[in-house]
Design a protein around this motif. Structure first.
Motif, short mmCIF file in Angstrom:
data_model
loop_
_atom_site.label_atom_id
_atom_site.label_comp_id
_atom_site.label_asym_id
_atom_site.label_seq_id
_atom_site.Cartn_x
_atom_site.Cartn_y
_atom_site.Cartn_z
N GLN A 8 26.07 9.88 -15.19
CA GLN A 8 24.90 10.30 -15.96
C GLN A 8 24.51 9.23 -16.99
OE1 GLN A 8 22.86 12.77 -15.65
NE2 GLN A 8 21.74 12.65 -17.59
N LEU A 9 25.51 8.63 -17.63
CA LEU A 9 25.23 7.56 -18.58
C LEU A 9 24.60 6.36 -17.89
CD1 LEU A 9 28.44 7.59 -20.83
CD2 LEU A 9 26.18 8.49 -21.40
N PHE A 10 25.04 6.09 -16.68
CA PHE A 10 24.50 4.95 -15.94
C PHE A 10 23.06 5.22 -15.50
CE2 PHE A 10 23.68 2.25 -12.31
CZ PHE A 10 24.23 1.03 -12.70
N ASP A 11 22.83 6.41 -14.95
CA ASP A 11 21.51 6.73 -14.40
C ASP A 11 20.48 7.02 -15.49
OD1 ASP A 11 22.53 6.43 -11.87
OD2 ASP A 11 22.92 8.57 -11.59
N ASN A 12 20.91 7.68 -16.56
CA ASN A 12 20.00 8.08 -17.63
C ASN A 12 20.61 7.75 -18.99
OD1 ASN A 12 17.81 9.59 -16.07
ND2 ASN A 12 19.67 10.66 -15.38
N PRO A 13 20.70 6.50 -19.33
CA PRO A 13 21.34 6.13 -20.60
C PRO A 13 20.60 6.74 -21.79
CG PRO A 13 20.17 4.26 -19.65
CD PRO A 13 20.19 5.32 -18.60
N PRO A 14 21.33 7.26 -22.77
CA PRO A 14 20.69 7.88 -23.94
C PRO A 14 19.89 6.85 -24.74
CG PRO A 14 23.03 8.45 -23.82
CD PRO A 14 22.80 7.37 -22.83
N ARG A 15 18.74 7.27 -25.22
CA ARG A 15 17.89 6.37 -26.01
C ARG A 15 18.59 5.89 -27.27
NH1 ARG A 15 11.85 9.04 -26.42
NH2 ARG A 15 11.10 8.51 -24.31
N ASP A 16 19.44 6.74 -27.84
CA ASP A 16 20.11 6.38 -29.09
C ASP A 16 20.94 5.11 -28.96
OD1 ASP A 16 18.99 8.62 -30.12
OD2 ASP A 16 20.84 9.78 -30.27
N PHE A 17 21.29 4.72 -27.73
CA PHE A 17 22.11 3.53 -27.52
C PHE A 17 21.26 2.29 -27.20
CE2 PHE A 17 25.23 6.84 -27.19
CZ PHE A 17 26.41 6.26 -27.63
N GLY A 18 19.95 2.43 -27.25
CA GLY A 18 19.08 1.30 -27.01
C GLY A 18 18.93 0.43 -28.24
N PRO A 19 18.19 -0.66 -28.14
CA PRO A 19 18.00 -1.56 -29.28
C PRO A 19 17.45 -0.82 -30.50
CG PRO A 19 17.18 -2.57 -27.26
CD PRO A 19 17.51 -1.15 -26.92
N THR A 20 17.96 -1.20 -31.66
CA THR A 20 17.58 -0.57 -32.93
C THR A 20 17.18 -1.69 -33.90
OG1 THR A 20 19.19 1.20 -32.50
CG2 THR A 20 18.35 1.01 -34.76
N PRO A 21 16.00 -2.25 -33.74
CA PRO A 21 15.64 -3.44 -34.52
C PRO A 21 15.36 -3.15 -35.99
CG PRO A 21 13.80 -2.75 -33.16
CD PRO A 21 14.95 -1.90 -32.76
N LEU A 22 15.59 -4.18 -36.81
CA LEU A 22 15.12 -4.16 -38.19
C LEU A 22 13.60 -4.26 -38.16
CD1 LEU A 22 17.68 -6.61 -39.83
CD2 LEU A 22 17.68 -4.12 -40.01
N TRP A 23 12.93 -3.36 -38.86
CA TRP A 23 11.47 -3.31 -38.88
C TRP A 23 11.04 -3.65 -40.30
CZ3 TRP A 23 8.34 1.88 -38.38
CH2 TRP A 23 6.99 1.60 -38.16
N TRP A 24 10.80 -4.94 -40.52
CA TRP A 24 10.47 -5.41 -41.87
C TRP A 24 9.07 -4.96 -42.26
CZ3 TRP A 24 14.07 -7.58 -44.91
CH2 TRP A 24 15.18 -8.19 -44.31
N TRP A 25 8.99 -4.12 -43.30
CA TRP A 25 7.68 -3.73 -43.81
C TRP A 25 7.20 -4.81 -44.77
CZ3 TRP A 25 7.16 2.25 -44.96
CH2 TRP A 25 7.27 2.95 -43.75
N SER A 26 6.94 -5.96 -44.21
CA SER A 26 6.59 -7.16 -44.98
C SER A 26 5.57 -7.96 -44.17
CB SER A 26 7.83 -8.02 -45.25
OG SER A 26 8.84 -7.28 -45.90
N GLY A 27 4.85 -8.84 -44.86
CA GLY A 27 3.91 -9.71 -44.18
C GLY A 27 2.50 -9.16 -44.07
N ALA A 28 2.31 -7.87 -44.33
CA ALA A 28 0.98 -7.25 -44.27
C ALA A 28 1.06 -5.90 -44.98
CB ALA A 28 0.50 -7.07 -42.83
N LYS A 29 -0.08 -5.39 -45.39
CA LYS A 29 -0.11 -4.07 -46.02
C LYS A 29 0.22 -3.00 -44.98
CE LYS A 29 -3.00 -0.90 -48.71
NZ LYS A 29 -1.98 -0.72 -49.77
N VAL A 30 1.11 -2.10 -45.34
CA VAL A 30 1.52 -1.02 -44.45
C VAL A 30 0.53 0.13 -44.60
CG1 VAL A 30 3.34 0.61 -43.85
CG2 VAL A 30 3.94 -1.70 -44.64
N THR A 31 -0.14 0.47 -43.50
CA THR A 31 -1.09 1.57 -43.49
C THR A 31 -0.68 2.59 -42.43
OG1 THR A 31 -2.52 0.54 -41.82
CG2 THR A 31 -2.93 -0.02 -44.15
N ARG A 32 -1.21 3.81 -42.56
CA ARG A 32 -0.87 4.84 -41.58
C ARG A 32 -1.36 4.45 -40.18
NH1 ARG A 32 0.39 10.43 -41.15
NH2 ARG A 32 -0.42 11.27 -39.19
N ASP A 33 -2.59 3.93 -40.09
CA ASP A 33 -3.13 3.59 -38.78
C ASP A 33 -2.28 2.51 -38.10
OD1 ASP A 33 -5.13 5.41 -39.09
OD2 ASP A 33 -6.67 3.94 -39.65
#
Length: 518
Positions: A8-33
């Motif tokens: 089951q892990l091989f066929d349908n790997p859980p999303r929680d084990f996928g890449p978890t990147p750093l999302w820098w809220w920098s470089g531009a104004k953060v807006t909802r859109d």
């Protein structure tokens, strides 16, 4: 017969084990859109886990303009709530960065301005000559004890209210004495009240602002490069006497270079042990409890080279790396560190995840094939939470970057990223399955280092970790440990003695080859 759970892990790997990147809220104004657009793009690329982090949270930092909105301001919280709402609709999990370690937020500084008693103390030793029955104190020094050349404690009569910079010493004029002093340092991580202010400023603000998202949309927090814990706190003498049965103030010179007797080593070992206990009780255990109570993971990549498992520096920085960091449910490192030592920590203390932040500063040109090749040695060594560095909220038309690359839609490989993400999730989830069985157990020489390393030994953050000078025993202990266990540091990997053909008959001059040589 393959286990159904494994298949089951091989066929349908859980999303929680996928890449978890750093999302820098920098470089531009953060807006909802823009948040909504980026979160949808992440999901389209197979990225369903993100660490929200600010590079310039309170002002210009590292050449970057102040993040907009300012971290923890009302507008920032509005955008974070927007992110939680949108992420929840997309089935994406968010993590928050706690700004305690690598940071421009200066949370600890803001606390000590309001609560000066939250500042830490560091121990220093210097010599002075008694004159007029006194010795001079410099600046913010607090005298803890005066000692003769043999290390015997001298009677101290306090300071004269009219001359607070002079301390009375019961010794003849002209006597050279050794003074052990406490001086201010950044923050008191051994003080439960000080750390309580820190938690209230950061973690409890999430309780107040977004309690409905903790443990569901918000999956955990990440800490990067926690500062070294302070070497002194006001309650340490009393706690030491209670826990070890003798007065540390009688023996403070033994904590410094110059006394390497068996007695001095015992005193140093006791000191480090009590300091580790106090830090654990004030900081690490309550931090873990807060996360556990809310169903959150706690990840970290700490200061170098503790994150490489170097016994000497991990003791100097955190007093007892395994004891204090066993409380992190996803302890790990960046690619300058070592996954194996944190995998061992996870297995010893019942945790499932091991953090690997990578590959910052490798530039924009890395392909998915190369990234996969770089990542596999860390996964083989036990890492199973891949934290790509990074993705930028904005690049200011190409003028902003921070330790690139940005592993997102800005890359030509983004159309192929879902397959890469699924492969990472498959490997990481499978590597967390089953019961680990180790063929060889190695005792991490924490207690040895605690007894050998004086407080004034230099902290070698880079290079081979050798302390040099009079610290031969510590250097030899570290050398033997690293040759035995190896390291998968990306910059200079080396296979350990037990993994590349070493045996009792190999001889004293036998060396393991570099990983790059295989």
């Amino acid at each position: 017969m393959i286990s159904p759970a494994l298949r089951q892990l091989f066929d349908n790997p859980p999303r929680d084990f996928g890449p978890t990147p750093l999302w820098w809220w920098s470089g531009a104004k953060v807006t909802r859109d823009r948040l909504a657009w980026q979160l949808r793009r992440f999901a389209d690329g197979g990225v369903h886990n993100l660490v929200v982090i600010n590079l310039a949270p309170a002002g210009p930092t590292f050449g970057a303009r102040t993040d907009d909105p300012v971290w923890f301001g009302e507008e920032w919280w509005a955008r974070f709530q927007d992110a939680c709402e949108i992420a929840g609709d997309l089935g994406t999990h968010l993590w928050f960065y706690d700004q305690i370690g690598f940071s421009g937020a200066n949370v600890q500084g803001s606390i000590t301005r309001r609560h000066p008693e939250a500042a830490g103390r560091a121990l220093r030793l210097r010599t002075a000559v008694v004159s007029g029955g006194t010795v001079a104190l410099h600046g913010a020094e607090t005298l803890l004890g005066a000692y003769d050349r043999s290390g015997a404690r001298l009677q101290v009569g306090g300071t004269d209210p009219a001359r607070a910079d002079l301390a009375r010493i019961a010794a003849p004029d002209g006597t050279e004495v050794r003074l052990v002093l406490a001086v201010p340092t950044a923050f008191d991580y051994l003080n439960p009240q000080a750390v309580g202010h820190l938690f209230d400023a950061i973690h409890h603000e999430y309780d107040r602002r977004v309690p409905e998202y903790l443990g569901n949309v918000i999956a955990g927090s990440f800490q990067d490069e926690l500062p070294a814990t302070n070497s002194w706190t006001a309650r340490l003498p009393e706690e030491f006497r209670t826990r070890r049965g003798y007065d540390l103030l009688d023996h403070l010179p033994a904590l410094f270079t110059g006394d390497d007797t068996t007695r001095a080593r015992k005193i140093r070992a006791d000191y480090y042990a009590v300091r580790a206990e106090l830090t654990e009780e004030a900081l690490f255990r309550p931090l873990a409890a807060w996360h556990e109570e809310r169903g959150l993971l706690l990840g970290c990549d700490q200061s170098h080279p503790a994150r490489s498992g170097f016994p000497a520096q991990s003791t100097q920085l955190y007093t007892d790396y395994f004891r204090t960091h066993r409380w992190y449910s996803a302890a790990g490192s960046d690619h300058h560190g070592d996954a194996k030592v944190h995998s061992s920590m996870a297995h010893l203390y019942g945790h499932e995840r091991v953090w690997i932040e990578s590959f910052h500063s490798s530039g924009w040109g890395g392909t998915l094939e190369e990234t996969y090749d770089w990542l596999l040695p860390f996964l083989r060594s036990g890492a199973n939470l891949y934290n790509p560095h990074a993705s930028y909220f904005g690049t200011a038309g190409g003028w902003f970057e921070w330790a690139p690359p940005s592993t997102d839609w800005r890359q030509p490989y983004w159309r192929q990223y879902p397959a890469f993400s699924r492969a990472v999730a498959r490997i990481c989830s499978i590597l967390s399955w089953g019961t680990y069985s180790a063929d060889v157990a190695v005792l991490h020489p924490t207690a040895t280092m605690q007894s050998l390393i004086p407080l004034d030994a230099p902290v070698q953050h880079f290079g081979d970790g050798r302390l040099g000078g009079p610290h031969t025993d510590a250097d030899e202990t570290q050398r033997h440990y690293l040759e035995l266990c190896g390291t998968n540091n990306w910059l200079e990997p080396a296979v350990g003695w037990t993994e590349c053909g070493g045996s009792l008959s190999s001889g004293p001059d036998w060396k393991c080859p570099s990983l790059r040589g295989n």
